[in-house]
Design a protein around this motif. Structure first.
Motif, PDB file in Angstrom:
ATOM      1  N   ASP A 223       2.200  -6.365  -7.608  1.00 39.95           N
ATOM      2  CA  ASP A 223       0.946  -6.206  -8.166  1.00 39.95           C
ATOM      3  C   ASP A 223       1.485  -5.044  -9.878  1.00 39.95           C
ATOM      4  O   ASP A 223       1.915  -3.732  -9.261  1.00 39.95           O
ATOM      5  CB  ASP A 223      -0.225  -5.440  -7.699  1.00 39.95           C
TER       6      ASP A 223
ATOM      7  N   SER B 217      -1.007  -2.088 -10.978  1.00 37.21           N
ATOM      8  CA  SER B 217      -0.255  -1.117  -9.580  1.00 37.21           C
ATOM      9  C   SER B 217       0.801  -0.260  -9.999  1.00 37.21           C
ATOM     10  O   SER B 217       1.151   0.925 -10.341  1.00 37.21           O
ATOM     11  CB  SER B 217       0.363  -1.153  -8.597  1.00 37.21           C
TER      12      SER B 217
ATOM     13  N   PRO C 287       2.405   2.408  -5.391  1.00 40.24           N
ATOM     14  CA  PRO C 287       3.227   1.453  -4.920  1.00 40.24           C
ATOM     15  C   PRO C 287       3.676   1.891  -4.204  1.00 40.24           C
ATOM     16  O   PRO C 287       3.587   3.387  -3.877  1.00 40.24           O
ATOM     17  CB  PRO C 287       3.469   0.651  -5.799  1.00 40.24           C
TER      18      PRO C 287
ATOM     19  N   ARG D 142       1.164  -0.885  -0.487  1.00 42.07           N
ATOM     20  CA  ARG D 142       0.742  -0.121   0.263  1.00 42.07           C
ATOM     21  C   ARG D 142       1.088   1.280  -0.017  1.00 42.07           C
ATOM     22  O   ARG D 142       2.305   0.984   0.502  1.00 42.07           O
ATOM     23  CB  ARG D 142      -0.599   0.214   1.319  1.00 42.07           C
TER      24      ARG D 142
ATOM     25  N   LYS E 253      -3.648   4.296  -4.125  1.00 39.61           N
ATOM     26  CA  LYS E 253      -3.001   3.636  -5.364  1.00 39.61           C
ATOM     27  C   LYS E 253      -1.918   3.147  -6.012  1.00 39.61           C
ATOM     28  O   LYS E 253      -1.792   2.210  -6.347  1.00 39.61           O
ATOM     29  CB  LYS E 253      -5.057   3.198  -6.907  1.00 39.61           C
TER      30      LYS E 253
END
Length: 390
Positions: free
Chosen positions: A316, A319, A230, A130, A228
Protein backbone atom coordinates in the motif's frame (compact mmCIF):
# COMPACT_ATOMS: atom_id res chain seq x y z
CA UNK A 1 16.49 -27.54 0.68
CA UNK A 2 17.29 -25.73 3.90
CA UNK A 3 20.47 -25.18 5.79
CA UNK A 4 20.31 -24.53 9.51
CA UNK A 5 24.00 -23.76 10.01
CA UNK A 6 24.58 -20.34 11.61
CA UNK A 7 24.97 -17.72 8.92
CA UNK A 8 28.16 -16.31 10.38
CA UNK A 9 29.93 -19.39 9.02
CA UNK A 10 29.66 -17.81 5.58
CA UNK A 11 31.46 -14.62 6.59
CA UNK A 12 34.91 -14.63 4.96
CA UNK A 13 37.91 -15.55 7.07
CA UNK A 14 39.51 -12.68 8.91
CA UNK A 15 36.27 -10.85 9.65
CA UNK A 16 34.56 -11.80 12.90
CA UNK A 17 30.79 -11.58 13.13
CA UNK A 18 31.09 -8.94 15.86
CA UNK A 19 33.38 -6.82 13.69
CA UNK A 20 31.21 -7.39 10.65
CA UNK A 21 28.18 -5.98 12.46
CA UNK A 22 29.99 -3.04 14.00
CA UNK A 23 28.22 0.29 13.79
CA UNK A 24 29.50 3.69 14.82
CA UNK A 25 28.08 5.30 17.94
CA UNK A 26 26.05 7.63 15.70
CA UNK A 27 24.37 4.63 14.10
CA UNK A 28 26.19 4.89 10.78
CA UNK A 29 27.44 1.71 9.15
CA UNK A 30 31.07 2.28 8.22
CA UNK A 31 32.88 0.83 5.23
CA UNK A 32 35.20 -0.92 7.66
CA UNK A 33 32.31 -2.44 9.53
CA UNK A 34 30.75 -3.77 6.35
CA UNK A 35 33.94 -5.22 5.02
CA UNK A 36 35.76 -4.68 1.74
CA UNK A 37 34.92 -5.00 -1.93
CA UNK A 38 35.50 -8.74 -1.62
CA UNK A 39 32.11 -8.94 0.09
CA UNK A 40 30.12 -7.61 -2.86
CA UNK A 41 27.01 -9.53 -3.84
CA UNK A 42 27.48 -12.47 -6.16
CA UNK A 43 27.21 -11.44 -9.81
CA UNK A 44 26.00 -14.81 -11.03
CA UNK A 45 22.50 -16.23 -10.50
CA UNK A 46 21.57 -17.57 -7.09
CA UNK A 47 23.34 -20.85 -6.39
CA UNK A 48 21.37 -21.05 -3.16
CA UNK A 49 18.91 -18.37 -2.11
CA UNK A 50 19.36 -17.28 1.50
CA UNK A 51 16.60 -15.59 3.52
CA UNK A 52 17.71 -14.07 6.83
CA UNK A 53 15.53 -13.52 9.88
CA UNK A 54 15.42 -10.16 11.71
CA UNK A 55 15.13 -11.80 15.12
CA UNK A 56 18.12 -14.11 15.61
CA UNK A 57 16.04 -17.30 15.58
CA UNK A 58 13.88 -19.40 13.29
CA UNK A 59 12.11 -21.20 16.14
CA UNK A 60 8.98 -19.06 15.97
CA UNK A 61 5.68 -19.29 14.13
CA UNK A 62 6.25 -16.06 12.18
CA UNK A 63 7.69 -17.88 9.16
CA UNK A 64 4.85 -20.41 8.87
CA UNK A 65 4.28 -19.60 5.15
CA UNK A 66 7.76 -20.87 4.32
CA UNK A 67 7.53 -24.10 6.32
CA UNK A 68 4.00 -24.78 5.03
CA UNK A 69 5.11 -24.18 1.44
CA UNK A 70 8.25 -26.26 1.87
CA UNK A 71 6.27 -29.20 3.25
CA UNK A 72 3.73 -28.94 0.41
CA UNK A 73 6.44 -28.72 -2.25
CA UNK A 74 5.51 -25.23 -3.41
CA UNK A 75 9.13 -24.14 -3.88
CA UNK A 76 9.71 -26.94 -6.38
CA UNK A 77 13.38 -27.42 -7.15
CA UNK A 78 14.48 -23.97 -5.96
CA UNK A 79 17.53 -24.16 -3.70
CA UNK A 80 16.42 -22.22 -0.62
CA UNK A 81 18.10 -21.53 2.69
CA UNK A 82 16.64 -20.08 5.90
CA UNK A 83 19.02 -18.48 8.37
CA UNK A 84 18.31 -17.13 11.86
CA UNK A 85 20.96 -14.43 11.61
CA UNK A 86 22.37 -12.67 14.67
CA UNK A 87 19.99 -10.88 17.02
CA UNK A 88 21.47 -7.50 16.07
CA UNK A 89 18.42 -5.54 14.96
CA UNK A 90 19.93 -4.32 11.69
CA UNK A 91 21.68 -7.50 10.54
CA UNK A 92 18.76 -8.51 8.32
CA UNK A 93 19.54 -5.58 5.99
CA UNK A 94 23.32 -5.45 6.39
CA UNK A 95 23.80 -9.08 5.39
CA UNK A 96 21.70 -8.59 2.26
CA UNK A 97 23.52 -5.40 1.34
CA UNK A 98 26.92 -7.08 1.31
CA UNK A 99 25.78 -10.34 -0.32
CA UNK A 100 25.89 -12.63 2.69
CA UNK A 101 22.14 -13.18 2.32
CA UNK A 102 19.72 -12.55 -0.53
CA UNK A 103 16.54 -11.46 1.20
CA UNK A 104 15.91 -9.79 4.55
CA UNK A 105 12.74 -9.24 6.56
CA UNK A 106 13.18 -5.85 8.25
CA UNK A 107 10.64 -3.73 10.03
CA UNK A 108 10.00 -0.43 8.24
CA UNK A 109 12.20 1.26 10.84
CA UNK A 110 15.17 -0.98 10.11
CA UNK A 111 14.51 -0.64 6.37
CA UNK A 112 14.73 3.13 6.86
CA UNK A 113 18.09 2.59 8.59
CA UNK A 114 19.27 0.82 5.44
CA UNK A 115 18.04 3.65 3.22
CA UNK A 116 19.60 6.32 5.44
CA UNK A 117 22.95 4.50 5.28
CA UNK A 118 22.99 4.21 1.50
CA UNK A 119 22.14 0.53 1.17
CA UNK A 120 20.66 -0.06 -2.27
CA UNK A 121 17.80 -2.31 -1.19
CA UNK A 122 14.24 -2.54 -2.40
CA UNK A 123 11.09 -3.91 -0.79
CA UNK A 124 9.55 -6.50 -3.11
CA UNK A 125 6.93 -8.32 -0.99
CA UNK A 126 5.13 -6.59 1.84
CA UNK A 127 4.28 -9.17 4.48
CA UNK A 128 2.97 -6.88 7.23
CA UNK A 129 -0.11 -5.30 5.66
CA UNK A 130 -1.28 -4.23 9.12
CA UNK A 131 0.94 -2.83 11.85
CA UNK A 132 2.05 -5.85 13.86
CA UNK A 133 3.72 -3.84 16.61
CA UNK A 134 2.23 -3.25 20.03
CA UNK A 135 3.17 -1.79 23.38
CA UNK A 136 2.98 -4.20 26.32
CA UNK A 137 2.19 -3.10 29.86
CA UNK A 138 1.99 -4.89 33.17
CA UNK A 139 -1.68 -5.61 33.86
CA UNK A 140 -3.54 -2.63 35.27
CA UNK A 141 -0.86 -0.18 34.09
CA UNK A 142 -1.75 0.12 30.40
CA UNK A 143 -3.09 3.13 28.53
CA UNK A 144 -5.05 3.78 25.37
CA UNK A 145 -3.31 7.14 24.97
CA UNK A 146 0.38 6.62 24.19
CA UNK A 147 1.13 10.24 25.15
CA UNK A 148 1.02 8.86 28.69
CA UNK A 149 4.39 7.25 27.90
CA UNK A 150 6.11 10.62 27.93
CA UNK A 151 8.55 10.55 30.82
CA UNK A 152 8.40 6.75 30.94
CA UNK A 153 10.79 3.92 29.98
CA UNK A 154 10.19 1.40 27.19
CA UNK A 155 12.14 -1.87 27.15
CA UNK A 156 13.55 -3.21 23.87
CA UNK A 157 15.21 -6.47 22.92
CA UNK A 158 17.68 -4.56 20.73
CA UNK A 159 18.63 -0.90 20.68
CA UNK A 160 17.94 -0.92 16.94
CA UNK A 161 14.25 -1.36 17.71
CA UNK A 162 14.02 2.30 18.65
CA UNK A 163 13.65 2.85 14.88
CA UNK A 164 10.42 0.83 15.15
CA UNK A 165 8.97 2.50 18.22
CA UNK A 166 9.82 6.15 17.52
CA UNK A 167 7.60 6.48 14.41
CA UNK A 168 4.83 4.44 16.01
CA UNK A 169 4.77 6.82 19.00
CA UNK A 170 5.22 9.98 16.91
CA UNK A 171 2.27 9.03 14.71
CA UNK A 172 0.18 8.91 17.91
CA UNK A 173 1.23 12.42 18.94
CA UNK A 174 3.92 11.42 21.44
CA UNK A 175 6.92 13.70 21.99
CA UNK A 176 9.55 10.99 21.49
CA UNK A 177 12.25 13.14 23.08
CA UNK A 178 10.47 12.57 26.39
CA UNK A 179 10.57 8.77 26.11
CA UNK A 180 13.49 6.72 27.45
CA UNK A 181 14.55 3.38 25.97
CA UNK A 182 16.46 0.58 27.66
CA UNK A 183 17.95 -2.38 25.77
CA UNK A 184 16.90 -5.27 28.02
CA UNK A 185 18.21 -7.98 25.69
CA UNK A 186 16.86 -10.70 23.44
CA UNK A 187 14.88 -12.75 24.40
CA UNK A 188 14.61 -11.42 27.95
CA UNK A 189 13.06 -7.96 27.54
CA UNK A 190 9.53 -9.27 28.20
CA UNK A 191 10.70 -11.04 31.34
CA UNK A 192 12.32 -7.79 32.45
CA UNK A 193 9.00 -5.95 32.10
CA UNK A 194 7.20 -8.64 34.10
CA UNK A 195 9.91 -8.36 36.76
CA UNK A 196 9.19 -4.68 37.34
CA UNK A 197 11.75 -3.04 35.07
CA UNK A 198 10.63 -0.19 32.83
CA UNK A 199 7.05 0.89 32.21
CA UNK A 200 6.31 -0.80 28.90
CA UNK A 201 7.90 -2.97 26.22
CA UNK A 202 7.72 -3.42 22.47
CA UNK A 203 5.84 -6.51 21.34
CA UNK A 204 4.12 -7.77 18.20
CA UNK A 205 1.41 -10.09 16.96
CA UNK A 206 2.25 -13.76 17.38
CA UNK A 207 4.72 -12.96 20.12
CA UNK A 208 1.79 -12.06 22.40
CA UNK A 209 0.71 -15.71 22.41
CA UNK A 210 4.28 -16.96 22.79
CA UNK A 211 4.72 -14.73 25.85
CA UNK A 212 1.64 -16.27 27.46
CA UNK A 213 3.29 -19.68 27.03
CA UNK A 214 6.22 -18.28 29.05
CA UNK A 215 3.95 -17.02 31.80
CA UNK A 216 4.16 -13.40 30.64
CA UNK A 217 0.61 -12.08 30.81
CA UNK A 218 0.40 -8.41 29.81
CA UNK A 219 -2.15 -5.95 28.46
CA UNK A 220 -1.47 -4.22 25.16
CA UNK A 221 -1.92 -1.13 23.07
CA UNK A 222 -2.34 -2.91 19.74
CA UNK A 223 -1.00 -1.51 16.49
CA UNK A 224 -3.36 -3.71 14.48
CA UNK A 225 -6.25 -1.78 16.03
CA UNK A 226 -4.74 1.70 16.30
CA UNK A 227 -1.92 2.27 13.80
CA UNK A 228 -1.93 2.96 10.06
CA UNK A 229 1.79 2.31 9.66
CA UNK A 230 3.10 -0.66 7.65
CA UNK A 231 5.01 -3.57 9.19
CA UNK A 232 7.83 -5.92 8.13
CA UNK A 233 8.65 -6.52 4.50
CA UNK A 234 10.90 -8.62 2.26
CA UNK A 235 13.83 -6.67 0.80
CA UNK A 236 16.45 -7.58 -1.80
CA UNK A 237 19.33 -5.80 -3.48
CA UNK A 238 17.86 -3.38 -6.03
CA UNK A 239 20.44 -4.54 -8.58
CA UNK A 240 19.03 -8.07 -8.47
CA UNK A 241 15.81 -6.80 -10.00
CA UNK A 242 17.79 -5.67 -13.04
CA UNK A 243 19.07 -9.22 -13.63
CA UNK A 244 16.51 -11.21 -15.66
CA UNK A 245 17.51 -14.58 -14.18
CA UNK A 246 17.40 -13.32 -10.61
CA UNK A 247 14.09 -11.58 -11.17
CA UNK A 248 12.58 -14.79 -12.55
CA UNK A 249 13.90 -16.69 -9.54
CA UNK A 250 12.45 -14.11 -7.16
CA UNK A 251 9.03 -14.43 -8.78
CA UNK A 252 9.07 -18.21 -8.30
CA UNK A 253 10.42 -17.92 -4.77
CA UNK A 254 7.81 -15.37 -3.72
CA UNK A 255 5.11 -17.51 -5.31
CA UNK A 256 6.11 -20.22 -2.85
CA UNK A 257 5.66 -17.78 0.05
CA UNK A 258 2.32 -16.55 -1.35
CA UNK A 259 1.09 -20.13 -1.63
CA UNK A 260 2.23 -20.76 1.93
CA UNK A 261 0.31 -17.68 3.09
CA UNK A 262 -2.80 -18.91 1.28
CA UNK A 263 -2.34 -22.38 2.78
CA UNK A 264 -2.16 -20.91 6.30
CA UNK A 265 -5.23 -18.76 5.70
CA UNK A 266 -7.20 -21.80 4.55
CA UNK A 267 -6.03 -24.09 7.37
CA UNK A 268 -4.21 -22.29 10.21
CA UNK A 269 -3.91 -25.42 12.32
CA UNK A 270 -2.15 -27.35 9.53
CA UNK A 271 0.30 -24.46 9.12
CA UNK A 272 1.10 -24.55 12.83
CA UNK A 273 1.71 -28.29 12.62
CA UNK A 274 4.13 -27.75 9.72
CA UNK A 275 6.19 -25.40 11.92
CA UNK A 276 5.95 -27.68 14.95
CA UNK A 277 7.28 -30.60 12.90
CA UNK A 278 10.31 -28.46 12.07
CA UNK A 279 10.84 -27.27 15.64
CA UNK A 280 9.77 -29.84 18.28
CA UNK A 281 10.90 -27.64 21.19
CA UNK A 282 8.63 -24.84 20.01
CA UNK A 283 5.79 -27.34 19.77
CA UNK A 284 6.40 -28.46 23.34
CA UNK A 285 6.56 -24.90 24.65
CA UNK A 286 3.46 -23.58 22.89
CA UNK A 287 1.10 -26.47 22.30
CA UNK A 288 -1.82 -26.50 19.82
CA UNK A 289 -4.02 -23.76 21.31
CA UNK A 290 -1.38 -21.07 21.84
CA UNK A 291 0.29 -22.04 18.56
CA UNK A 292 -2.98 -21.53 16.72
CA UNK A 293 -3.61 -18.28 18.60
CA UNK A 294 -0.18 -17.01 17.56
CA UNK A 295 -0.66 -17.85 13.89
CA UNK A 296 -4.14 -16.33 13.76
CA UNK A 297 -2.71 -13.07 15.11
CA UNK A 298 -0.14 -13.11 12.33
CA UNK A 299 -2.57 -14.09 9.57
CA UNK A 300 -4.56 -10.98 10.45
CA UNK A 301 -1.41 -8.89 9.95
CA UNK A 302 -0.18 -10.61 6.80
CA UNK A 303 -3.53 -10.70 5.03
CA UNK A 304 -4.71 -7.19 5.85
CA UNK A 305 -7.75 -6.09 3.88
CA UNK A 306 -7.28 -8.37 0.88
CA UNK A 307 -10.20 -6.78 -0.97
CA UNK A 308 -8.07 -3.63 -1.24
CA UNK A 309 -4.77 -5.36 -2.05
CA UNK A 310 -3.28 -6.64 -5.28
CA UNK A 311 -2.65 -10.03 -3.70
CA UNK A 312 -0.32 -11.42 -1.06
CA UNK A 313 2.71 -9.16 -0.61
CA UNK A 314 1.22 -6.09 -2.29
CA UNK A 315 2.44 -2.74 -0.97
CA UNK A 316 0.00 0.00 0.00
CA UNK A 317 2.10 2.89 -1.28
CA UNK A 318 0.03 5.50 0.60
CA UNK A 319 0.73 3.72 3.90
CA UNK A 320 4.43 3.48 3.11
CA UNK A 321 4.59 7.13 2.05
CA UNK A 322 2.92 8.10 5.32
CA UNK A 323 5.62 6.18 7.18
CA UNK A 324 8.48 7.82 5.28
CA UNK A 325 6.94 11.27 5.78
CA UNK A 326 6.60 10.61 9.52
CA UNK A 327 10.20 9.50 10.00
CA UNK A 328 11.45 12.50 8.03
CA UNK A 329 9.63 14.76 10.51
CA UNK A 330 11.33 13.10 13.49
CA UNK A 331 14.79 13.02 11.88
CA UNK A 332 15.04 9.25 11.45
CA UNK A 333 15.94 9.96 7.83
CA UNK A 334 17.52 13.19 6.65
CA UNK A 335 16.13 13.37 3.11
CA UNK A 336 12.65 12.73 1.69
CA UNK A 337 11.96 9.23 0.39
CA UNK A 338 9.39 8.39 -2.29
CA UNK A 339 7.76 5.06 -1.51
CA UNK A 340 7.73 4.09 -5.19
CA UNK A 341 11.52 4.47 -5.32
CA UNK A 342 12.20 1.88 -2.60
CA UNK A 343 9.09 -0.33 -2.77
CA UNK A 344 7.79 -2.17 -5.84
CA UNK A 345 4.77 -4.27 -6.72
CA UNK A 346 6.37 -5.50 -9.95
CA UNK A 347 6.76 -9.06 -8.66
CA UNK A 348 3.31 -9.32 -7.06
CA UNK A 349 1.29 -10.50 -10.10
CA UNK A 350 3.69 -13.39 -10.76
CA UNK A 351 3.92 -14.24 -7.05
CA UNK A 352 0.13 -14.56 -6.89
CA UNK A 353 -0.18 -16.51 -10.14
CA UNK A 354 -1.07 -19.89 -8.67
CA UNK A 355 -4.05 -22.19 -8.42
CA UNK A 356 -5.80 -21.06 -5.23
CA UNK A 357 -8.32 -23.89 -5.46
CA UNK A 358 -5.48 -26.42 -5.43
CA UNK A 359 -3.87 -24.78 -2.41
CA UNK A 360 -7.21 -24.81 -0.61
CA UNK A 361 -7.64 -28.48 -1.47
CA UNK A 362 -4.12 -29.19 -0.19
CA UNK A 363 -4.85 -27.34 3.06
CA UNK A 364 -8.26 -28.92 3.57
CA UNK A 365 -6.80 -32.35 2.89
CA UNK A 366 -4.34 -32.26 5.78
CA UNK A 367 -5.15 -34.77 8.49
CA UNK A 368 -4.73 -32.91 11.76
CA UNK A 369 -3.35 -34.52 14.89
CA UNK A 370 -5.80 -35.08 17.71
CA UNK A 371 -4.79 -32.01 19.70
CA UNK A 372 -5.26 -29.67 16.75
CA UNK A 373 -8.43 -31.33 15.47
CA UNK A 374 -10.09 -30.71 18.83
CA UNK A 375 -9.56 -26.93 18.67
CA UNK A 376 -12.41 -24.51 17.97
CA UNK A 377 -10.75 -22.00 15.63
CA UNK A 378 -13.74 -19.64 15.58
CA UNK A 379 -13.67 -19.47 19.39
CA UNK A 380 -9.95 -18.60 19.35
CA UNK A 381 -10.59 -15.89 16.73
CA UNK A 382 -13.31 -14.39 18.92
CA UNK A 383 -10.79 -13.83 21.73
CA UNK A 384 -7.73 -12.70 19.73
CA UNK A 385 -7.78 -9.19 21.14
CA UNK A 386 -8.92 -9.85 24.70
CA UNK A 387 -5.57 -8.60 26.03
CA UNK A 388 -6.05 -5.11 24.55
CA UNK A 389 -6.09 -2.28 27.09
CA UNK A 390 -9.69 -1.77 28.14
Amino acid sequence: MTNDNPIHSSVPAGISRRYFLQVTAAGVVTATALGTSGLKARAAGYEKFTWISPRGTLEVLDDYPYWSAKKAGYFGDLATDMQPGPSDGTATVKFVDVGQADMGFPSPGVFSFAIQNGMKLKSVFHMGARDTFSIAFRKGQGTKNLKDLEGKTILLGSAAWQAIVDPLLAAQGVDIKKVKYVEAGWPTWGTALAGGQGDAALSWEGLRAEWIAKGLDFEYWLGVQNSKLPANTFVVRAADLEDADKKAFLEKYLRGWAMGLEFGYQNPRAAVEAVFEQFPTLAKNLGPELGTTSILQQINVFRGDMDKRGGWGSHDMASWQGFFDEILKIGQITAPVKAEDVCTNDLIPAANDFDKAKVKADADGVKLSEGFAALDVDKIKAHLFDSAVK
